[in-house]
Design a protein around this motif. Structure first.
Motif, PDB file in Angstrom:
ATOM      1  N   SER A  21      42.673  58.429 -17.132  1.00 52.62           N
ATOM      2  CA  SER A  21      43.489  57.687 -16.166  1.00 52.62           C
ATOM      3  C   SER A  21      44.965  57.922 -16.438  1.00 52.62           C
ATOM      4  N   GLN A  22      45.291  58.460 -17.644  1.00 54.55           N
ATOM      5  CA  GLN A  22      46.702  58.752 -17.915  1.00 54.55           C
ATOM      6  C   GLN A  22      47.198  59.948 -17.129  1.00 54.55           C
ATOM      7  N   PHE A  23      46.285  60.724 -16.581  1.00 56.82           N
ATOM      8  CA  PHE A  23      46.702  61.838 -15.738  1.00 56.82           C
ATOM      9  C   PHE A  23      47.134  61.375 -14.355  1.00 56.82           C
ATOM     10  N   LEU A  24      46.782  60.119 -14.009  1.00 57.87           N
ATOM     11  CA  LEU A  24      47.103  59.630 -12.671  1.00 57.87           C
ATOM     12  C   LEU A  24      48.473  58.973 -12.707  1.00 57.87           C
ATOM     13  N   ASN A  25      49.271  59.273 -11.705  1.00 62.24           N
ATOM     14  CA  ASN A  25      50.633  58.785 -11.665  1.00 62.24           C
ATOM     15  C   ASN A  25      50.672  57.368 -11.086  1.00 62.24           C
ATOM     16  N   THR A  26      50.909  56.393 -11.956  1.00 58.89           N
ATOM     17  CA  THR A  26      50.870  54.999 -11.522  1.00 58.89           C
ATOM     18  C   THR A  26      51.932  54.688 -10.473  1.00 58.89           C
ATOM     19  N   THR A  27      53.093  55.317 -10.596  1.00 57.16           N
ATOM     20  CA  THR A  27      54.155  55.024  -9.633  1.00 57.16           C
ATOM     21  C   THR A  27      53.719  55.405  -8.226  1.00 57.16           C
ATOM     22  N   LEU A  28      53.165  56.626  -8.118  1.00 63.45           N
ATOM     23  CA  LEU A  28      52.719  57.057  -6.781  1.00 63.45           C
ATOM     24  C   LEU A  28      51.628  56.136  -6.268  1.00 63.45           C
ATOM     25  N   GLY A  29      50.701  55.747  -7.146  1.00 62.59           N
ATOM     26  CA  GLY A  29      49.635  54.832  -6.736  1.00 62.59           C
ATOM     27  C   GLY A  29      50.217  53.518  -6.251  1.00 62.59           C
ATOM     28  N   ALA A  30      51.208  53.014  -6.984  1.00 62.14           N
ATOM     29  CA  ALA A  30      51.798  51.726  -6.616  1.00 62.14           C
ATOM     30  C   ALA A  30      52.513  51.830  -5.273  1.00 62.14           C
ATOM     31  N   ILE A  31      53.251  52.937  -5.084  1.00 64.04           N
ATOM     32  CA  ILE A  31      53.931  53.144  -3.798  1.00 64.04           C
ATOM     33  C   ILE A  31      52.907  53.126  -2.667  1.00 64.04           C
ATOM     34  N   ASN A  32      51.796  53.843  -2.861  1.00 65.14           N
ATOM     35  CA  ASN A  32      50.771  53.893  -1.825  1.00 65.14           C
ATOM     36  C   ASN A  32      50.166  52.529  -1.566  1.00 65.14           C
ATOM     37  N   THR A  33      49.975  51.750  -2.638  1.00 63.45           N
ATOM     38  CA  THR A  33      49.457  50.393  -2.448  1.00 63.45           C
ATOM     39  C   THR A  33      50.408  49.587  -1.588  1.00 63.45           C
ATOM     40  N   HIS A  92      37.863  57.702   0.757  1.00 67.89           N
ATOM     41  CA  HIS A  92      38.827  56.727   1.267  1.00 67.89           C
ATOM     42  C   HIS A  92      39.834  57.410   2.193  1.00 67.89           C
ATOM     43  N   ALA A  93      40.290  58.597   1.795  1.00 63.78           N
ATOM     44  CA  ALA A  93      41.252  59.312   2.643  1.00 63.78           C
ATOM     45  C   ALA A  93      40.616  59.695   3.975  1.00 63.78           C
ATOM     46  N   ILE A  94      39.334  60.053   3.946  1.00 64.05           N
ATOM     47  CA  ILE A  94      38.655  60.361   5.213  1.00 64.05           C
ATOM     48  C   ILE A  94      38.642  59.123   6.111  1.00 64.05           C
ATOM     49  N   HIS A  95      38.460  57.952   5.489  1.00 67.14           N
ATOM     50  CA  HIS A  95      38.499  56.724   6.287  1.00 67.14           C
ATOM     51  C   HIS A  95      39.892  56.490   6.862  1.00 67.14           C
ATOM     52  N   ILE A  96      40.926  56.839   6.079  1.00 64.33           N
ATOM     53  CA  ILE A  96      42.292  56.709   6.610  1.00 64.33           C
ATOM     54  C   ILE A  96      42.446  57.631   7.819  1.00 64.33           C
ATOM     55  N   LEU A  97      41.922  58.845   7.695  1.00 65.27           N
ATOM     56  CA  LEU A  97      42.025  59.785   8.818  1.00 65.27           C
ATOM     57  C   LEU A  97      41.318  59.231  10.051  1.00 65.27           C
ATOM     58  N   ALA A  98      40.108  58.676   9.846  1.00 68.28           N
ATOM     59  CA  ALA A  98      39.389  58.092  10.973  1.00 68.28           C
ATOM     60  C   ALA A  98      40.198  56.948  11.571  1.00 68.28           C
ATOM     61  N   ILE A 113      39.737  48.414   0.189  1.00 72.68           N
ATOM     62  CA  ILE A 113      39.065  49.334  -0.723  1.00 72.68           C
ATOM     63  C   ILE A 113      40.093  50.001  -1.633  1.00 72.68           C
ATOM     64  N   TRP A 114      41.247  50.341  -1.064  1.00 80.39           N
ATOM     65  CA  TRP A 114      42.294  50.926  -1.904  1.00 80.39           C
ATOM     66  C   TRP A 114      42.763  49.928  -2.967  1.00 80.39           C
ATOM     67  N   ILE A 115      42.834  48.655  -2.568  1.00 78.38           N
ATOM     68  CA  ILE A 115      43.264  47.627  -3.519  1.00 78.38           C
ATOM     69  C   ILE A 115      42.325  47.608  -4.732  1.00 78.38           C
ATOM     70  N   TYR A 116      41.046  47.953  -4.502  1.00 82.72           N
ATOM     71  CA  TYR A 116      40.121  48.037  -5.640  1.00 82.72           C
ATOM     72  C   TYR A 116      40.259  49.371  -6.369  1.00 82.72           C
ATOM     73  N   LEU A 117      40.455  50.429  -5.607  1.00 82.60           N
ATOM     74  CA  LEU A 117      40.518  51.750  -6.243  1.00 82.60           C
ATOM     75  C   LEU A 117      41.723  51.869  -7.165  1.00 82.60           C
ATOM     76  N   PHE A 118      42.848  51.318  -6.739  1.00 77.38           N
ATOM     77  CA  PHE A 118      44.089  51.509  -7.489  1.00 77.38           C
ATOM     78  C   PHE A 118      43.966  50.998  -8.927  1.00 77.38           C
ATOM     79  N   PRO A 119      43.621  49.720  -9.146  1.00 78.20           N
ATOM     80  CA  PRO A 119      43.497  49.302 -10.542  1.00 78.20           C
ATOM     81  C   PRO A 119      42.354  50.005 -11.283  1.00 78.20           C
ATOM     82  N   LEU A 120      41.224  50.212 -10.605  1.00 81.48           N
ATOM     83  CA  LEU A 120      40.083  50.797 -11.324  1.00 81.48           C
ATOM     84  C   LEU A 120      40.409  52.194 -11.832  1.00 81.48           C
ATOM     85  N   LEU A 121      41.076  52.983 -11.020  1.00 82.32           N
ATOM     86  CA  LEU A 121      41.327  54.366 -11.429  1.00 82.32           C
ATOM     87  C   LEU A 121      42.646  54.534 -12.157  1.00 82.32           C
TER      88      LEU A 121
END
Ligand SMILES: [Cu+2]
Lengths: 578, 392
Positions: free
Chosen positions: B77-89, B336-342, B380-388
């Protein structure tokens, strides 16, 4: 309206026959008027044709399998081809026939009419789920043509991630079919919730609707899990995501858990609507109020919910912990309680009823026999100790065929014969129908009773060859399958012949009291001008046999306007102005 | 039940015409607008239930693998950029606000506002995708891919021969943006007011993707400036974090080999002697047995016996460990991104209808249903963000 009957005390109500312009089969013409129809009845008929074709294909594959097994060394196929044929037989029968058979074909036709509604809640969604079904079917046939599929209908990992047959094509097909099933279920849930006519409370719904509702709940809750499982399987094959693939630390048993979390409830998608049909047929053809209405209704819901807690019984030998297997085994036994409640209630309904042995009733009675055998042999498989011995043998094959074929297929045929006059407005040859029911019953038992013995003696399932000591029983089974096939053919011929030379069906040929018998046969395209008056769906007191016209009619008791004298034309409080 | 004509319904041969008016938006098989609205709403809720169950399979997979290998999840999970995740949230939460507000505007028939709000929701969705594109392309370049394609090498984190993924992701969005722009200009030239009104907000929406890209790039490079100057910045940062966890694990491993495995601790000490090969084999068998008993056993090539105790936490950057984490990451965020596209698809449809002023006090169902769907995607993103991203 016909008058002049010798039925005392009341007015006779009968909708008569539809005009050609009203009849939903003829009100608009041309292939396109069918392909783009939003009429739930036409969609139901198209489903009926589709599932019949899928069934014919799956059935022919089954016959080929049985023919192959006439000889201990196999007569027809190489071992690889045998694997592909039984896989396709299973997959086609499960995904293309049994799951859509009753809910999508009969359910589509019946649910709105039984509700006195004009259509399902989302007619466009309904048509699109039909086309999704077609697409899924095409994917399956393509998988057949491309490179075969030899995983069995369950697509178990790790074999399905390593074999180079067309697993991706077939799983995508099943994924699409899953969405078709979800949308049908969603449509029915909403339709039953919001479109019941005034006066039809939950406990005045026909039991077929209860069963459909319970089925829809399972379709909506379980199918998405299958969807994601199959999607992950496709991802596993294309990208090696390592969730199921042991080569990358994945766990194949996880796949089994995910798969059976759908596929056990799916067996209730298959059998629950059959329960609904049997409840209708038994009550109508015994001309007696259904016994234990609430118990039957609640037991459908109970089965739907309990069905989600027992999937582990397919995996007793897959290496779960002892505690888990014991819990799953115990939960499995609890499911038998609501099923048994239904059987006892049907028997109690028949007790002292005036039973007409019509074709639907013959099928319903053979359903009770066959389903009871199928259900009781399930207990042997739910018991941990006996399952160790019986797991993956012909005993399992016989068990689920007793439930799926002896249960669902027989109920489907019964329902088809029961509502055929309503769907197409023609009566079939009653004796021909009874003869087909007899052949199906005989052939079915001859096919699958020997398989119980084979299984308990240790014949494993899915083998292309077998020990010569099993030859007699296998031969008996193959002959039974032939008789079963002939019986089904007779049923098909009887039904098709009725379209050509059948007598015109009256609105209520059997004497049913549910709403679908209140409109003409076949129904007009709008079903009902307004929602009809709703009474007890199993109260047959006002239904009388009209000897002269050979039909059942509804007799309304003579009503008097009370008070007798005309009310004064002048309002009583005319002087008091608001 | 909202229908009131029960008494007239009892007369089956009454007048045949519809005595109540049937407005254009009311489908023929419904009696009242309320019935139609209730049906749609219930249908949407049931659909959302199926969506939740659809994602539940992946949440299960996450739970199972996190339970089996917590150290892999912590490390990866350290490979994931928390700032970008937070911005997206934040972006998604804001889009939920505008969506809910849009429902209100549809009810009050404020069409200008409705169109603006739907366009804002759409723009947020596009920004989300833009930021996601930065995240994805960055990881793909480093070979942080699903198990089968995982090719991350801490020594050379950036593959020199990797294609420019970001460019390929941006290409379709750039085409869409250009397409809408050209269409907009031509509709202005032709004087088609309706098309102009639709395409103005849509062009801004299509451009928003690149706002997201810009935002993502700035934030990524902001990280760069802080830690190191070279291109291997964030990975080195991760590596240093990795070193510290290594130290922690080194400090931890003797404890676990003595305290954790007291049942055969003596044998273990004897087995350190290279000549005791028999004892080593016995230990191997015992380990395999205990793994079997806990149910964690899977065919795992990297778990050779000498690797079990000391090396496990250190080399999680293998296809069968980190690879599985990234498989789960891509499956969950990808679907999740596919759902955003839909969602973007149906929101565009809503925007056109809103410009057409289709909705009114009695008929605002579609906005409401799409709103519900959008909130679920958000949730769903609200759950994905902290979990990942967050749980370490
Ligand atoms: Cu089961």
């Amino acid at each position: 309206m016909s008058a002049g009957l010798n039925i005392p005390g009341g007015t006779v109500r009968d909708p008569g026959f539809p005009t050609e312009r009203e009849n939903y089969l003829t009100n608009s013409k041309g292939v396109l008027s069918w392909l783009f129809t939003l009429d739930h009845k036409r969609i139901g008929v198209m489903y009926l044709i589709g599932v019949t074709m899928a069934f014919a294909l799956g059935g022919l594959l089954a016959l080929a399998l049985r023919w192959h097994l006439l000889d201990p060394d196999g007569t027809l196929f190489t071992n690889n081809i045998y694997n592909q044929v039984f896989t396709l037989h299973g997959a086609i029968m499960v995904f293309l026939f049994i799951i859509p058979s009753i809910p999508a074909a009969l359910g589509n036709f019946l649910v709105p009419i039984m509700l006195g509604a004009k259509d399902v809640a989302f007619p466009r969604l309904n048509l699109s789920s039909f086309y999704l079904w077609i697409f899924g079917a095409i994917f399956f046939v393509m998988a057949l043509c491309a490179s075969g599929l030899d995983t069995g209908w369950t697509f178990y990992t790790p074999y399905s991630t390593t074999t180079d047959t067309s697993v991706i094509m077939a799983t995508l097909g099943a994924f699409i079919l899953g969405f078709s099933s979800i949308f049908t279920g969603l449509n029915f849930i909403v339709t039953i919730n919001t479109m019941r006519p005034p006066g039809m409370t939950w406990f005045r719904m026909p039991l077929f609707l209860w069963a459909t509702y319970a089925t829809s709940i399972i379709q909506v809750l379980a199918t998405p899990v299958l969807g994601i499982t199959l999607l992950l399987l496709v991802a596993e094959r294309t990208m090696h995501i390592g969730i199921f693939d042991p080569e990358y630390n994945g766990d194949p048993v996880t796949y089994q858990h995910f798969f059976w979390f759908y596929s056990h409830p799916a067996v209730y998608i298959m059998i629950l609507p059959a329960f609904g049909i049997i409840s209708e047929i038994i009550s109508v053809h015994s001309h007696k109020h259904i016994f234990g209405y609430r118990f039957i209704a609640y037991s459908s819901i109970a089965i739907a919910l309990l069905g989600f807690l027992v999937w582990g019984h397919h995996m007793f030998t897959a290496g779960m912990s002892d505690m888990t297997t014991i819990i799953f085994s115990a939960l499995t036994f609890t499911v038998s309680v609501p099923s048994a409640i239904k059987v006892f209630n049907w028997l109690a309904t028949m007790y002292k009823g005036s039973i007409s042995l019509t074709t639907p009733m013959c099928y319903a009675i053979s359903f009770i026999f066959l389903f009871t055998i199928g259900g009781l042999t399930g207990l042997h498989l739910g018991t941990l100790a006996t399952d160790q011995h019986l797991h993956d043998t012909y005993f399992v094959v016989a068990h689920f065929h007793y439930v799926m074929v002896g249960g669902t297929l027989v109920a489907f045929l019964g329902g088809l014969f029961h509502w055929w006059p309503k769907m197409f407005g023609r009566m079939y040859n009653e004796n021909g129908g009874r003869f087909s029911a007899f052949l199906v019953f005989l052939g079915f038992n001859l096919t699958f009773l020997p398989q119980f013995i084979l299984g308990s003696r240790g014949m494993p399932r899915r083998y292309a060859t077998y020990d010569p000591e099993f030859a007699t029983l296998h031969t008996a089974s193959t002959h039974g399958a032939l008789i079963l096939g002939i019986g089904l053919l007779v049923a098909l011929i009887v039904l098709l012949m009725s379209l050509v030379r059948g007598k015109k069906a009256s609105a209520n040929p059997w004497g049913g009291a549910t709403l679908e018998w209140n409109c003409t046969s076949p129904p007009p395209f709008y079903n009902f001008e307004r929602a009809p008056a709703v009474g007890d769906p199993y109260d047959f007191h006002s239904i009388e046999w009209d000897e002269e016209n050979e039909r059942y009619v509804t007799v309304d008791p003579e009503r008097k306007i009370a008070p007798e004298e005309e009310p004064t034309t002048e309002p009583a409080h005319a002087d008091k102005k608001h | 039940m909202s229908t009131n004509d029960a008494d007239t319904a009892t007369d089956p041969h009454g007048d045949h015409g519809h005595d109540h008016e049937h407005p254009a938006f009311l489908a023929h098989h419904f009696d009242t607008p309320e019935q139609q609205y209730d049906s749609g709403k219930l249908g949407m809720w049931v659909f959302l239930v199926t969506e939740v169950l659809f994602f539940s399979g992946m949440f299960c997979a996450y739970a199972i693998f996190r339970m089996l290998r917590p150290e892999v999840f912590e490390g990866c999970s350290q490979f994931l950029n928390t700032t970008l995740g937070a911005i997206n949230t934040g972006v998604l939460l804001f889009s939920s606000l505008t969506m809910a507000w849009a429902v209100r505007c549809a009810q009050t028939e404020e069409y200008k506002k409705l169109t603006t709000l739907i366009a804002t929701t759409l723009s947020c969705a596009m920004i989300f995708l833009g930021v996601k594109a930065i995240e994805y392309s960055h990881k793909w370049e480093m070979g942080l891919l699903p198990a089968g394609m995982f090719s991350y090498d801490p020594a050379h984190p950036h593959h020199a021969d990797a294609p420019n993924y970001l460019l390929w992701i941006c290409l379709p969005f750039a085409l869409i943006f250009l397409g809408t722009l050209i269409w907009l200009i031509s509709s202005i030239v032709k004087g088609n007011k309706f098309q102009t009104a639709c395409l103005k907000p849509l062009t801004i929406v299509a451009f928003s993707f690149f706002i997201g890209i810009g935002l993502g790039t700035i934030l990524e490079s902001g990280n760069k400036g802080e830690s190191h100057s070279t291109a291997s910045d964030s990975t080195e940062h991760i590596e240093s974090a990795d070193h510290s966890s290594e130290i922690a694990s080194v400090g931890h491993s003797p404890e676990s080999s003595q305290g954790g495995h007291t049942e055969y601790g003596v044998m273990e000490r004897l087995a350190v002697d290279a000549t005791n090969s028999g004892l080593k084999n016995e230990l191997k068998a015992l380990d395999a047995q205990s793994e079997l008993a806990t149910g964690t056993v899977v065919l795992d090539h990297s778990t050779d016996v000498d690797a079990t105790i000391k090396r496990a936490p250190r080399d999680f950057l293998t296809p069968s460990r980190a690879g599985v984490f990234f498989s789960i990451y891509y499956c969950m965020t990808g679907i999740h991104a596919i759902h955003i596209l839909a969602g973007i698809g149906v929101l565009v449809w809503l925007l056109v209808r809103s410009v057409r002023q289709d909705f009114n006090r009695q008929y605002f169902g579609p906005v409401d249903y799409v709103g519900l769907y959008w909130h679920l995607v958000d949730l769903i993103w609200i759950y994905l963000f902290p979990l990942l991203y967050l749980i370490r």
